[in-house]
Design a protein around this motif. Structure first.
Motif: not given
Length: 224
Positions: A176-181, A191-202, A206-210, A214-218
């Motif tokens: 597992f790693a962010h943006h791993a495929v 596809y892997d992403s860091s969780h979109c939790s408040r902690y991770n985004t604040q 994990l940023t909106t761009e990050m 991932v979704f762009a690749d999907i």
């Protein structure tokens, strides 16, 4: 919120053993939910069904219902901070007819996408035990078998491991790693992403761009 208001969500669950609203197989989680229902009579406070297109090409797998999010509303990622980024991104990439709100009766419809969790019940302190993850995995496995997606997006390591377990693959070789495929032997792509939790985004883990990258690749993979 009465059961009639919940019916549109329940009807989006494929037929089979993919979900059991009365499941009490995990004693700790069942006891915790009983306490939550007593303290919060208006909360959904039961195992939360998956939500979205039953024939989706993309399955998003989260960790578990949030205490004041899906556990309250009965719809994954609805009513808590993590759902804001997820549903905004799904809308931006054409998987939703609108941005989701805290109201599960807001008319949100997912197209080509479905959302599930590794664990169907809210766990104390948002931390499911390994045996609970393993026991609940039967529902994720049944859902993947009933409606095989072309792509799976795992939000966090626990979701990553749960998806592999549900498919019968060991995590060895699929780090597992962010943006791993990961191209899986059954033809699916994980596809892997860091969780979109408040902690991770604040904390900018994990940023909106990050997340959107991932979704762009999907989207490119699925030809959207």
């Amino acid at each position: 919120m009465d059961d009639r208001a919940r019916e549109p969500l329940m009807n989006q669950v494929p037929k089979g053993k993919t979900f059991d609203a009365g499941c009490v197989q995990c004693p700790r989680l069942a006891a915790f939910l009983a306490e939550v229902r007593e303290a919060n009579p208006g909360y959904y406070a039961r195992p939360v069904p998956s939500f979205g297109d039953p024939k989706a090409e993309l399955l998003v797998v989260g960790l578990a219902p949030g205490m004041h999010g899906a556990n309250r509303t009965g719809r994954p990622f609805t009513g808590d901070y993590a759902g804001i980024l997820l549903y905004e991104t799904l809308y931006k990439f054409g998987y939703a007819n609108r941005v989701g709100t805290a109201d599960p009766d807001d008319g949100l419809v997912l197209k080509g996408c479905r959302i599930a969790n590794a664990v169907k019940c809210v766990p104390p302190q948002n931390k499911p035990n390994p045996d609970e993850i393993k026991r609940c995995n039967q529902y994720l496995a049944a859902e993947l078998a009933a409606c095989p997606p072309r792509a799976i997006l795992a939000l966090g390591r626990i979701a990553h491991d749960a998806a592999l377990m549900a498919l019968g693959f060991k995590p060895n070789g699929y780090r597992f790693a962010h943006h791993a495929v990961h191209d899986l032997p059954n033809g699916m792509r994980l596809y892997d992403s860091s969780h979109c939790s408040r902690y991770n985004t604040q904390t900018r883990r994990l940023t909106t761009e990050m997340f959107e990258a991932v979704f762009a690749d999907i989207a490119a993979y699925l030809g959207r």
